[in-house]
Each structure stands twice: as structure tokens, then as C-alpha cells.
Design a protein around this motif. Structure first.
Motif, PDB file in Angstrom:
ATOM      1  N   LEU A 106       0.838  -1.196   0.000  1.00  0.00           N
ATOM      2  CA  LEU A 106       0.000   0.000   0.000  1.00  0.00           C
ATOM      3  C   LEU A 106       0.875   1.250   0.000  1.00  0.00           C
ATOM      4  N   TYR A 107       0.485   2.207  -0.820  1.00  0.00           N
ATOM      5  CA  TYR A 107       1.220   3.467  -0.945  1.00  0.00           C
ATOM      6  C   TYR A 107       0.292   4.600  -0.501  1.00  0.00           C
ATOM      7  N   TYR A 108       0.467   5.034   0.737  1.00  0.00           N
ATOM      8  CA  TYR A 108      -0.390   6.060   1.326  1.00  0.00           C
ATOM      9  C   TYR A 108       0.107   7.461   0.972  1.00  0.00           C
ATOM     10  N   SER A 109      -0.844   8.354   0.744  1.00  0.00           N
ATOM     11  CA  SER A 109      -0.481   9.756   0.518  1.00  0.00           C
ATOM     12  C   SER A 109       0.216  10.341   1.738  1.00  0.00           C
ATOM     13  N   ILE A 110      -0.260   9.997   2.932  1.00  0.00           N
ATOM     14  CA  ILE A 110       0.319  10.586   4.136  1.00  0.00           C
ATOM     15  C   ILE A 110       1.783  10.195   4.295  1.00  0.00           C
ATOM     16  N   ASP A 111       2.168   9.012   3.801  1.00  0.00           N
ATOM     17  CA  ASP A 111       3.577   8.635   3.909  1.00  0.00           C
ATOM     18  C   ASP A 111       4.456   9.490   3.003  1.00  0.00           C
ATOM     19  N   ALA A 112       3.942   9.872   1.845  1.00  0.00           N
ATOM     20  CA  ALA A 112       4.688  10.809   1.005  1.00  0.00           C
ATOM     21  C   ALA A 112       4.783  12.166   1.691  1.00  0.00           C
ATOM     22  N   CYS A 113       3.696  12.566   2.351  1.00  0.00           N
ATOM     23  CA  CYS A 113       3.702  13.837   3.086  1.00  0.00           C
ATOM     24  C   CYS A 113       4.724  13.821   4.214  1.00  0.00           C
ATOM     25  N   ARG A 114       4.922  12.669   4.828  1.00  0.00           N
ATOM     26  CA  ARG A 114       5.909  12.543   5.906  1.00  0.00           C
ATOM     27  C   ARG A 114       7.331  12.463   5.367  1.00  0.00           C
ATOM     28  N   ALA A 115       7.490  11.779   4.250  1.00  0.00           N
ATOM     29  CA  ALA A 115       8.834  11.508   3.733  1.00  0.00           C
ATOM     30  C   ALA A 115       9.496  12.749   3.148  1.00  0.00           C
ATOM     31  N   ILE A 116       8.731  13.580   2.449  1.00  0.00           N
ATOM     32  CA  ILE A 116       9.332  14.705   1.725  1.00  0.00           C
ATOM     33  C   ILE A 116      10.092  15.659   2.647  1.00  0.00           C
ATOM     34  N   PRO A 117       9.508  16.140   3.762  1.00  0.00           N
ATOM     35  CA  PRO A 117      10.280  17.059   4.622  1.00  0.00           C
ATOM     36  C   PRO A 117      11.547  16.422   5.175  1.00  0.00           C
ATOM     37  N   ALA A 118      11.469  15.137   5.512  1.00  0.00           N
ATOM     38  CA  ALA A 118      12.634  14.454   6.076  1.00  0.00           C
ATOM     39  C   ALA A 118      13.743  14.308   5.033  1.00  0.00           C
ATOM     40  N   LEU A 149      -2.859  17.516   5.411  1.00  0.00           N
ATOM     41  CA  LEU A 149      -2.409  18.905   5.502  1.00  0.00           C
ATOM     42  C   LEU A 149      -0.967  18.981   6.000  1.00  0.00           C
ATOM     43  N   TYR A 150      -0.507  17.925   6.652  1.00  0.00           N
ATOM     44  CA  TYR A 150       0.900  17.871   7.059  1.00  0.00           C
ATOM     45  C   TYR A 150       1.820  17.986   5.843  1.00  0.00           C
ATOM     46  N   GLY A 151       1.335  17.552   4.687  1.00  0.00           N
ATOM     47  CA  GLY A 151       2.137  17.612   3.469  1.00  0.00           C
ATOM     48  C   GLY A 151       2.511  19.017   3.045  1.00  0.00           C
ATOM     49  N   LEU A 152       1.837  20.028   3.601  1.00  0.00           N
ATOM     50  CA  LEU A 152       2.157  21.416   3.254  1.00  0.00           C
ATOM     51  C   LEU A 152       3.573  21.795   3.678  1.00  0.00           C
ATOM     52  N   ILE A 153       4.099  21.120   4.692  1.00  0.00           N
ATOM     53  CA  ILE A 153       5.465  21.415   5.145  1.00  0.00           C
ATOM     54  C   ILE A 153       6.459  21.109   4.033  1.00  0.00           C
ATOM     55  N   GLY A 154       6.326  19.928   3.441  1.00  0.00           N
ATOM     56  CA  GLY A 154       7.234  19.551   2.362  1.00  0.00           C
ATOM     57  C   GLY A 154       7.021  20.369   1.105  1.00  0.00           C
ATOM     58  N   LEU A 155       5.759  20.659   0.779  1.00  0.00           N
ATOM     59  CA  LEU A 155       5.478  21.451  -0.417  1.00  0.00           C
ATOM     60  C   LEU A 155       6.055  22.864  -0.291  1.00  0.00           C
ATOM     61  N   LYS A 156       5.947  23.439   0.891  1.00  0.00           N
ATOM     62  CA  LYS A 156       6.507  24.777   1.092  1.00  0.00           C
ATOM     63  C   LYS A 156       8.025  24.757   0.952  1.00  0.00           C
ATOM     64  N   LYS A 157       8.652  23.731   1.497  1.00  0.00           N
ATOM     65  CA  LYS A 157      10.113  23.638   1.400  1.00  0.00           C
ATOM     66  C   LYS A 157      10.545  23.409  -0.051  1.00  0.00           C
ATOM     67  N   LEU A 158       9.783  22.638  -0.803  1.00  0.00           N
ATOM     68  CA  LEU A 158      10.104  22.434  -2.217  1.00  0.00           C
ATOM     69  C   LEU A 158       9.979  23.739  -3.001  1.00  0.00           C
ATOM     70  N   ILE A 159       9.017  24.561  -2.641  1.00  0.00           N
ATOM     71  CA  ILE A 159       8.875  25.868  -3.291  1.00  0.00           C
ATOM     72  C   ILE A 159      10.140  26.702  -3.078  1.00  0.00           C
ATOM     73  N   GLU A 160      10.738  26.582  -1.891  1.00  0.00           N
ATOM     74  CA  GLU A 160      11.947  27.346  -1.578  1.00  0.00           C
ATOM     75  C   GLU A 160      13.180  26.792  -2.288  1.00  0.00           C
ATOM     76  N   ILE A 161      13.196  25.480  -2.510  1.00  0.00           N
ATOM     77  CA  ILE A 161      14.403  24.826  -3.025  1.00  0.00           C
ATOM     78  C   ILE A 161      14.362  24.606  -4.536  1.00  0.00           C
ATOM     79  N   ASP A 162      13.199  24.240  -5.048  1.00  0.00           N
ATOM     80  CA  ASP A 162      13.085  23.793  -6.442  1.00  0.00           C
ATOM     81  C   ASP A 162      12.367  24.854  -7.278  1.00  0.00           C
TER      82      ASP A 162
END
Length: 466
Positions: free
Chosen positions: A96-108, A166-179
């Protein structure tokens, strides 16, 4: 910066990315190793890395972080013909590939990337793939804008949309800064996500089900929520838009859920309960979901200093007890005999990042003029009251004035009453010991500044036995 909690640090270094450890030191092989455990361990170790001064230890931490990042990437689906392309298996044995796991993985993974001075491009590539391919695909499965819950290896979707994402917003915001080249794409994903999930978040629902077009909670009458879902969602939304009305509304509602006769020991200032009845606004179980004391520290440090300080004090004193995923309100005994790597990682972040310097005028006054008081929290209320482990706090204590006590109870004089000003959220029927005498808390009033809790004023009466 607080002190590095050595026990927690060594535990995470030894056992991440296992989810659980059976005391004293046996990994729970049945639960296995998971992306969530690896991600949150990276977050904690990243904080420890910058707090640690020993260069040899820093190298060990650096190596562990990269090992955990490699583990996460190894769980990523790299088959472009799969709907899960770019997502992460929740567990090394899962399909199983959960969306929340992608949301957790990206910031880390992005923190690991920053730790390499932005030189290990495979980490950034994995985050791009997770966000622009997997999460975008999960979002496109519904018209509303949330992420579908998961997709399996055979391309079957669960289309429910979880507020926790909504936790995924942390990683998306950081990607906006980096990419920079993909800023607009990340913004589009984030804005659609917030635009839809805000309604469920503000109204304290856990997920939306497209099959019946309704928001849902848990419990027989769907009055209850899981506390950690909202802690993660709150952290993400606060990172994206700051302390908005949405964030304040949800935090206030959950942090003010009350104890009752069935669960008299509950104190939300320490940590949130595993289940909360958001309709009656009462706690709905007998245990704390330990991890939320850690998840909430960033929010509390700025917007609820009393809870931040009190939670830190309790966790630090009972560190060994709080390593379990759930602990009972009344004595912090474990719900299940399993240490949690995720819980230890989040609580470790609270401890290592704790700032002792007072940041409010009240706490400055307490630090310079306060007196020692011992709090005995009421844990069982019936024909008699039982009290839990004592906690030392500092408070401003004054003998009550006549105009502060509406009615003197029979057998008491005005000198039997005291007024206590403290950062700790005292509750009626708690006991405090001051100057060798015991007092019962009668009332406790919260004082706020610009909408945020600032301190508490408790009226207390000398106990009869004295």
C-alpha cells in the motif's frame, strides 16, 4: 536550545526505522520497518546534529540520517506504469502506498538533502517524484482537491481524503523554496489541498468519503476524533499560512477538551488524549497519545507557552514512561508494552529544542519572584480523591483578599484561601502544597494575550486535614 536527551538519542540511533521495540531492546519484527518511523527519526536526529558539539558523534548522526534516507528511497515506487509511481510503501512488507507517507517523507528527505549541502541530488529527485507525480496523481483522483488515501500495487485506490494530509504542506513549502523551476506546480497542489480540506479541518472531521459525499469522524455516533491526526494537520497548515483563524480555532477546541468523572486525571496541557469527543468537548479515553506532546511543541512555543512549559516539565521528569505510544492519564503506565520510535523521535525534538529562557513578561516575573509549589493532580474522584505523582512548579502566591472570595465557607477564615498565579493549568480538585500546607484548587481562570494563553489564576482553599 535544550539538552540532548541521551536515552532517546541512543534509542533512535539503535532502532529506527523499526516502528516499535518490545522492552527492553527487541525490535517488533511483526510491525517491521516503516517510512513514517524513518522520516520522523530523521527530523529528530537533524535537530540533535546541530545541538551536538562532538565532531565524531556528528559524523555518526550524519551517517544514520543518510542510512534512513536511503531506506525511505528504497520504498519508493519507480515503475512509471504503476499508479503508485513516486509513492512510498508504508512498510517494507506492504503493498500500500499512502499519501500521508509521502507527506511525511518529503520534509525528512529534504532535511537530509540540506545536510549534504544540497549535493546529493537523488534526495531532491525523490521528493520531486513524490510531489509532482505521486501526490499530484492522488489529488487528481478526486475533483475536490484532497489526496486519495492510498493506492495498492495493483492500481486499486481508496479515494477517501484525510485531513491529516495537511501535514504535506510542510514539504510542499520547502520544495517551493528549493526547487524554483516547479514553484507554480507545488503552489497549485498546496492551494487545492488547503482549499478543500480546510472545511473538514475547521469542523473537526477526519476524512471525506466521495462515495457518500460526507465528512466523517469515528465512534458510534461519529463524535470522536484521533488527536494525532489534528496535531499533524495543524502543524502543516500553520507552516503554510501561519497562525490563521483556522489554526487557532482547531487548537483551542482540542486543547480545551475537558476531563470528566470517567477520566478525571486528563490534562490537555500535558498532551492530548488518543480519542476526543469534539461534540461534547470531553476526553473519550483513559490515555494520552504520547506523540502529540512532541508534535505540538512548535505551535505551543509561540502560541501557548503555559502548555509548552508544563508539557516539557512532565515529559522530562517521566522520560522512561513516555517512550510508549500511549500512556494512562493517571500514572503514565503504558497502554501496550511497546516503545514507539515515532513517539520517542517527536518527544526528543521537544526536549532538544526546548528554550528555557522566558519569552513572556509573566514567565519573567515568575522566574525572578516565584515560589516553589508542588502540584498533586487529582486522578480519581469519588467518595475520596486520589492524587498522582507530584510535580514541582513555580508560582506567584498571595493570600486572598476579602473581595476575591465571594463566600467564606463554614469553618474557614480569609487566611485559609490563597491565589496562585502560574503557567501550569491547574484543575478544580487538584491539590497543591505551599509553605508546608495543602490546598485544594477551587477554580482556575485562564488569562490570554492577543488570543493566546498567557497564565492561570487559581483560587485555592486550605484542606480540612490541615
Amino acid at each position: 536550545m535544550g539538552e540532548i536527551p541521551q536515552t532517546y538519542y541512543e534509542f533512535v540511533m539503535d532502532f529506527a526505522p523499526y516502528l516499535y521495540v518490545i522492552p527492553p531492546d527487541t525490535p517488533d519484527y511483526q510491525s517491521g520497518r516503516a517510512v513514517s518511523s524513518a522520516a520522523f527519526a530523521i527530523e529528530f536526529l537533524y535537530d540533535v546534529y546541530f545541538a551536538e558539539r562532538n565532531s565524531t558523534v556528528k559524523l555518526q548522526i550524519f551517517s544514520k540520517i543518510l542510512d534512513l534516507a536511503d531506506f525511505i528511497i528504497a520504498q519508493q515506487c519507480t515503475d512509471p506504469n504503476k499508479q503508485a509511481y513516486g509513492g512510498f510503501r508504508s512498510n517494507e512488507n506492504s503493498q500500500l502506498y499512502y499519501s500521508i507517507d509521502a507527506c511525511r517523507a518529503i520534509p525528512a528527505l529534504l532535511k537530509a538533502y540540506m545536510l549534504t549541502d544540497y549535493s546529493r541530488n537523488s534526495l531532491l529527485d525523490a521528493c520531486r517524484l513524490a510531489a509532482l507525480t505521486f501526490l499530484r496523481n492522488m489529488q487528481n483522483q478526486n475533483q475536490q482537491g484532497g489526496f486519495a488515501r492510498y493506492v495498492d500495487a495493483d492500481n486499486n485506490f481508496d479515494l477517501k481524503m484525510d485531513v491529516e494530509c495537511l501535514y504535506g504542506l510542510i514539504g510542499l513549502k520547502k520544495l517551493i523554496e528549493i526547487d524554483a523551476p516547479n514553484i507554480l506546480l507545488y503552489q497549485e497542489i498546496a492551494e487545492k489541498l488547503v482549499g478543500f480540506l480546510r472545511e473538514g479541518f475547521e469542523n473537526l472531521y477526519l476524512w471525506f468519503d466521495p462515495s457518500d459525499q460526507k465528512w466523517h469522524r469515528v465512534g458510534l455516533t461519529e463524535n470522536e476524533v484521533y488527536d494525532d491526526v489534528f496535531a499533524y494537520a495543524l502543524l502543516g497548515l500553520n507552516e503554510w499560512e501561519g497562525w490563521s483563524l483556522s489554526c487557532r480555532k482547531v487548537y483551542t477546541a482540542l486543547n480545551n477538551a475537558r476531563h470528566n468523572k470517567q477520566y478525571p486525571a486528563y490534562n490537555p496541557a500535558i498532551c492530548w488524549a488518543g480519542y476526543i469527543d469534539v461534540v461534547s468537548r470531553f476526553v473519550a479515553c483513559d490515555y494520552y497519545d504520547s506523540v502529540t506532546a512532541g508534535i505540538l511543541w512548535r505551535v505551543r512555543r509561540i502560541h501557548d507557552m503555559p502548555s509548552y512549559a508544563f508539557s516539557y516539565q512532565v515529559v522530562k521528569r517521566f522520560m522512561d514512561k513516555w517512550m510508549f505510544w500511549g500512556v494512562k492519564h493517571k500514572d503514565y503506565s503504558p497502554v501496550e508494552n511497546k516503545y514507539s520510535v515515532i513517539t520517542v523521535s517527536w518527544l526528543g525534538s521537544l526536549l532538544v529544542n526546548y528554550a528555557e529562557a522566558p519569552t513572556t513578561r509573566f514567565m519573567q516575573i515568575v522566574k525572578s519572584q516565584g515560589e516553589p509549589v508542588t502540584l498533586y493532580p487529582a486522578i480519581e474522584i469519588g467518595d475520596s480523591i486520589s492524587y498522582g505523582e507530584p510535580i514541582d512548579i513555580t508560582a506567584i502566591v498571595n493570600v486572598a483578599r476579602a473581595d476575591e472570595i465571594a463566600v467564606l465557607e463554614p469553618g474557614y477564615v480569609i487566611n485559609d484561601y490563597i491565589i496562585v498565579y502560574t503557567y501550569a493549568r491547574l484543575r478544580p480538585q487538584d491539590k497543591i502544597r505551599f509553605g508546608g500546607l495543602d490546598y485544594e484548587v477551587l477554580t482556575c481562570e485562564q488569562f490570554s494575550w492577543r488570543g493566546d494563553p498567557h497564565y492561570f489564576k487559581a483560587t485555592c482553599r486550605r484542606m480540612v486535614a490541615q
